[in-house]
Motif scaffolding. Structure first.
Motif, mmCIF file in Angstrom:
data_model
loop_
_atom_site.group_PDB
_atom_site.id
_atom_site.type_symbol
_atom_site.label_atom_id
_atom_site.label_comp_id
_atom_site.label_asym_id
_atom_site.label_seq_id
_atom_site.Cartn_x
_atom_site.Cartn_y
_atom_site.Cartn_z
ATOM 1 N N ASP A 246 -6.912 27.429 -16.584
ATOM 2 C CA ASP A 246 -7.138 28.252 -15.400
ATOM 3 C C ASP A 246 -5.893 29.114 -15.170
ATOM 4 O O ASP A 246 -5.620 30.040 -15.907
ATOM 5 C CB ASP A 246 -7.461 27.354 -14.209
ATOM 6 C CG ASP A 246 -8.187 28.085 -13.091
ATOM 7 O OD1 ASP A 246 -7.814 29.230 -12.797
ATOM 8 O OD2 ASP A 246 -9.126 27.517 -12.505
ATOM 9 N N ASP A 247 -5.114 28.796 -14.185
ATOM 10 C CA ASP A 247 -3.900 29.552 -13.876
ATOM 11 C C ASP A 247 -2.716 28.983 -14.654
ATOM 12 O O ASP A 247 -2.802 27.907 -15.270
ATOM 13 C CB ASP A 247 -3.637 29.474 -12.371
ATOM 14 C CG ASP A 247 -2.564 30.427 -11.897
ATOM 15 O OD1 ASP A 247 -2.356 31.467 -12.548
ATOM 16 O OD2 ASP A 247 -1.922 30.121 -10.883
ATOM 17 N N PHE A 248 -1.578 29.673 -14.588
ATOM 18 C CA PHE A 248 -0.354 29.206 -15.229
ATOM 19 C C PHE A 248 0.832 29.835 -14.506
ATOM 20 O O PHE A 248 0.679 30.789 -13.731
ATOM 21 C CB PHE A 248 -0.339 29.567 -16.725
ATOM 22 C CG PHE A 248 -0.470 31.044 -16.993
ATOM 23 C CD1 PHE A 248 0.654 31.838 -17.165
ATOM 24 C CD2 PHE A 248 -1.717 31.643 -17.053
ATOM 25 C CE1 PHE A 248 0.534 33.207 -17.391
ATOM 26 C CE2 PHE A 248 -1.853 33.009 -17.282
ATOM 27 C CZ PHE A 248 -0.722 33.784 -17.451
ATOM 28 N N ALA A 249 2.025 29.313 -14.757
ATOM 29 C CA ALA A 249 3.236 29.845 -14.120
ATOM 30 C C ALA A 249 4.421 29.600 -15.038
ATOM 31 O O ALA A 249 4.509 28.558 -15.694
ATOM 32 C CB ALA A 249 3.468 29.177 -12.762
ATOM 33 N N PHE A 250 5.346 30.545 -15.076
ATOM 34 C CA PHE A 250 6.546 30.420 -15.892
ATOM 35 C C PHE A 250 7.593 29.588 -15.159
ATOM 36 O O PHE A 250 7.717 29.650 -13.938
ATOM 37 C CB PHE A 250 7.093 31.798 -16.240
ATOM 38 C CG PHE A 250 6.200 32.559 -17.179
ATOM 39 C CD1 PHE A 250 6.307 32.381 -18.550
ATOM 40 C CD2 PHE A 250 5.222 33.415 -16.689
ATOM 41 C CE1 PHE A 250 5.462 33.054 -19.426
ATOM 42 C CE2 PHE A 250 4.370 34.096 -17.555
ATOM 43 C CZ PHE A 250 4.494 33.913 -18.927
ATOM 44 N N THR A 251 8.343 28.793 -15.927
ATOM 45 C CA THR A 251 9.307 27.864 -15.333
ATOM 46 C C THR A 251 10.644 28.511 -15.018
ATOM 47 O O THR A 251 11.480 27.913 -14.351
ATOM 48 C CB THR A 251 9.570 26.675 -16.272
ATOM 49 O OG1 THR A 251 10.215 27.155 -17.468
ATOM 50 C CG2 THR A 251 8.279 25.965 -16.633
ATOM 51 N N GLY A 252 10.881 29.716 -15.533
ATOM 52 C CA GLY A 252 12.183 30.342 -15.379
ATOM 53 C C GLY A 252 13.080 30.153 -16.580
ATOM 54 O O GLY A 252 14.241 30.557 -16.578
ATOM 55 N N ARG A 253 12.538 29.533 -17.630
ATOM 56 C CA ARG A 253 13.284 29.300 -18.874
ATOM 57 C C ARG A 253 12.600 30.068 -20.002
ATOM 58 O O ARG A 253 11.799 29.520 -20.754
ATOM 59 C CB ARG A 253 13.330 27.809 -19.186
ATOM 60 C CG ARG A 253 14.004 27.002 -18.080
ATOM 61 C CD ARG A 253 13.685 25.527 -18.173
ATOM 62 N NE ARG A 253 14.215 24.810 -17.014
ATOM 63 C CZ ARG A 253 13.874 23.573 -16.689
ATOM 64 N NH1 ARG A 253 12.990 22.917 -17.425
ATOM 65 N NH2 ARG A 253 14.394 22.996 -15.627
ATOM 66 N N GLY A 296 11.968 28.121 -7.650
ATOM 67 C CA GLY A 296 13.198 27.388 -7.848
ATOM 68 C C GLY A 296 12.951 26.097 -8.575
ATOM 69 O O GLY A 296 12.460 26.096 -9.700
ATOM 70 N N HIS A 297 13.279 24.982 -7.963
ATOM 71 C CA HIS A 297 13.084 23.676 -8.604
ATOM 72 C C HIS A 297 11.813 22.987 -8.157
ATOM 73 O O HIS A 297 11.598 21.811 -8.445
ATOM 74 C CB HIS A 297 14.288 22.776 -8.342
ATOM 75 C CG HIS A 297 14.359 22.220 -6.944
ATOM 76 N ND1 HIS A 297 13.803 22.838 -5.857
ATOM 77 C CD2 HIS A 297 14.946 21.090 -6.464
ATOM 78 C CE1 HIS A 297 14.038 22.109 -4.769
ATOM 79 N NE2 HIS A 297 14.730 21.050 -5.113
ATOM 80 N N THR A 298 10.924 23.718 -7.451
ATOM 81 C CA THR A 298 9.702 23.107 -6.940
ATOM 82 C C THR A 298 8.476 23.754 -7.564
ATOM 83 O O THR A 298 8.385 24.974 -7.647
ATOM 84 C CB THR A 298 9.618 23.245 -5.404
ATOM 85 O OG1 THR A 298 10.810 22.709 -4.810
ATOM 86 C CG2 THR A 298 8.412 22.495 -4.864
ATOM 87 N N VAL A 299 7.557 22.911 -8.011
ATOM 88 C CA VAL A 299 6.285 23.364 -8.560
ATOM 89 C C VAL A 299 5.182 23.020 -7.566
ATOM 90 O O VAL A 299 5.112 21.889 -7.065
ATOM 91 C CB VAL A 299 5.994 22.700 -9.921
ATOM 92 C CG1 VAL A 299 4.630 23.127 -10.455
ATOM 93 C CG2 VAL A 299 7.081 23.041 -10.925
ATOM 94 N N TYR A 300 4.349 23.990 -7.261
ATOM 95 C CA TYR A 300 3.205 23.805 -6.372
ATOM 96 C C TYR A 300 1.940 23.822 -7.226
ATOM 97 O O TYR A 300 1.762 24.729 -8.050
ATOM 98 C CB TYR A 300 3.133 24.923 -5.331
ATOM 99 C CG TYR A 300 4.299 24.970 -4.374
ATOM 100 C CD1 TYR A 300 4.140 24.637 -3.031
ATOM 101 C CD2 TYR A 300 5.569 25.358 -4.796
ATOM 102 C CE1 TYR A 300 5.207 24.688 -2.137
ATOM 103 C CE2 TYR A 300 6.645 25.399 -3.919
ATOM 104 C CZ TYR A 300 6.461 25.071 -2.595
ATOM 105 O OH TYR A 300 7.530 25.116 -1.728
ATOM 106 N N VAL A 301 1.072 22.847 -7.011
ATOM 107 C CA VAL A 301 -0.151 22.723 -7.812
ATOM 108 C C VAL A 301 -1.346 22.568 -6.871
ATOM 109 O O VAL A 301 -1.373 21.660 -6.036
ATOM 110 C CB VAL A 301 -0.088 21.512 -8.764
ATOM 111 C CG1 VAL A 301 -1.313 21.508 -9.674
ATOM 112 C CG2 VAL A 301 1.192 21.523 -9.592
ATOM 113 N N ALA A 302 -2.331 23.453 -7.034
ATOM 114 C CA ALA A 302 -3.548 23.368 -6.224
ATOM 115 C C ALA A 302 -4.673 22.746 -7.035
ATOM 116 O O ALA A 302 -4.860 23.067 -8.207
ATOM 117 C CB ALA A 302 -3.960 24.754 -5.742
#
Length: 345
Positions: A246-253, A296-302
């Protein structure tokens, strides 16, 4: 110093360095990239509050799109769900909405002035499109999209302000200017098209390209922004074999990312050159994972619980490196302890 002592010291030093490297590599491999998962909010699933998208505010609270209730809502730091807007039903009640046959609020974005932009699909030429909601205001459509579209993912290019919208039933990516207006067909093709149900789904702008997932094909594509006008370049498959991604997000790395797998109710860590790794699953409270945001250091997951019929919720977890959390960019995120939701470090 005698030569034999110099040689022996060199051997000891080299062995120590190799040993430390091995310990470091082992620790990195063993360290959980996500830790302390907590459900911070529950949505009213029987009332149609199916969580579909999430965007984070500067203070660590969140705004979400709720599909079947056709709502945009705010989740406070205390875990309270506050409805900001409910979209009107079309004359047919939404039964002619492509795909699910129900009018749906999906992707959401937020600009620095607090304006929320979101997608609404209703099978109606007067309602389907990109909408905005100013603080304290009412929803206003800023770009019309074809009634035959099911608009799903929404991403904003911070450099230009342009919005990119995925059309899951038509297998397209649309582009809309920063102030709205006429939608431009930006990309299409077989790799964006559906196979059985939905094609192009989640979308992000990252590192000079638009990245998009295809839920039916289980892939994530990278489409470069080329030329002065940001024309779509050649489509590149960057990940595959992702069941109902479904969705995705980059970690910053770099190009490392987290992907939400809907039917398996999982979050998978995808690192270029390494094997994919499941980092959250149903044991953590996921049910039909739909959307991700990294702040930042927090991941939000729905989780939408659309097919499980269980708990639609919002979860947070800490993004760690060798067991040490990265320092947050924004305010304190939401955390939940002992069944109650409070602010935490």
């Amino acid at each position: 110093m005698p030569k034999h002592l110099v040689f022996r010291l060199a051997v000891i030093t080299a062995s120590a360095v190799i040993g430390l490297t091995a310990v470091s590599s082992t620790a990195e491999a063993a360290a959980p990239p996500l830790s302390h998962p907590r459900i911070v909010a529950h949505f009213d699933r029987p009332a149609g509050q199916v969580a579909e998208s999430v965007v984070v505010r500067p203070n660590g609270s969140a705004d979400v799109g709720l599909i079947l209730s056709r709502q945009v809502a705010h989740v406070t730091l205390g875990g309270r769900v506050e409805v900001l807007a409910t979209m009107p039903l079309p004359a047919d009640g939404g039964v002619h909405t492509p795909g699910p046959g129900a009018a749906s609020v999906t992707g959401i974005e937020r600009t620095e002035d607090g304006t929320l932009y979101f997608l609404y699909s209703a099978g109606d030429e007067h309602l389907t499109g990109l909408w905005k909601l100013c603080p304290g205001g009412k929803p206003e459509r800023v770009a019309a999209l074809p009634a035959a579209s099911f608009l799903n993912g929404l991403a904003r290019d911070d450099r230009t302000g342009d919005f990119y919208l995925t059309d899951s039933t038509q297998g397209r990516i649309w582009r809309v200017g920063s102030h709205g207006g006429t939608a431009e067909l930006w990309a299409a093709g077989e790799d964006l098209a559906p196979v059985h149900f939905f094609g192009a789904n989640g979308v992000k702008v990252h590192n000079g390209a638009v990245w998009v997932s295809n839920i039916d094909r289980g892939t994530i594509l990278r489409i470069p922004l080329t030329g002065r006008d940001g024309t779509a370049g050649p489509h590149q498959v960057r990940a595959s074999g992702l069941d109902s991604v479904d969705d995705f997000a980059f970690t910053g790395r770099g190009d490392q990312l987290l992907a939400a797998l809907n039917i398996p109710s999982q979050v998978v860590l995808i690192t270029p050159g390494k094997a994919d790794r499941v980092v959250l699953d149903e044991r953590d409270g996921l049910q039909n994972t739909t959307s991700l945001a990294v702040d930042g250091h927090t991941v939000y997951v729905a989780s939408g619980a659309l097919t499980t019929g269980g708990d639609a919720n919002l979860l947070t977890a800490r993004l760690d490196r060798l067991g040490r959390p990265i320092h947050p960019r924004n305010g304190s995120p939401m955390v939940s302890t002992a069944g109650s939701t409070t602010m935490g470090p």
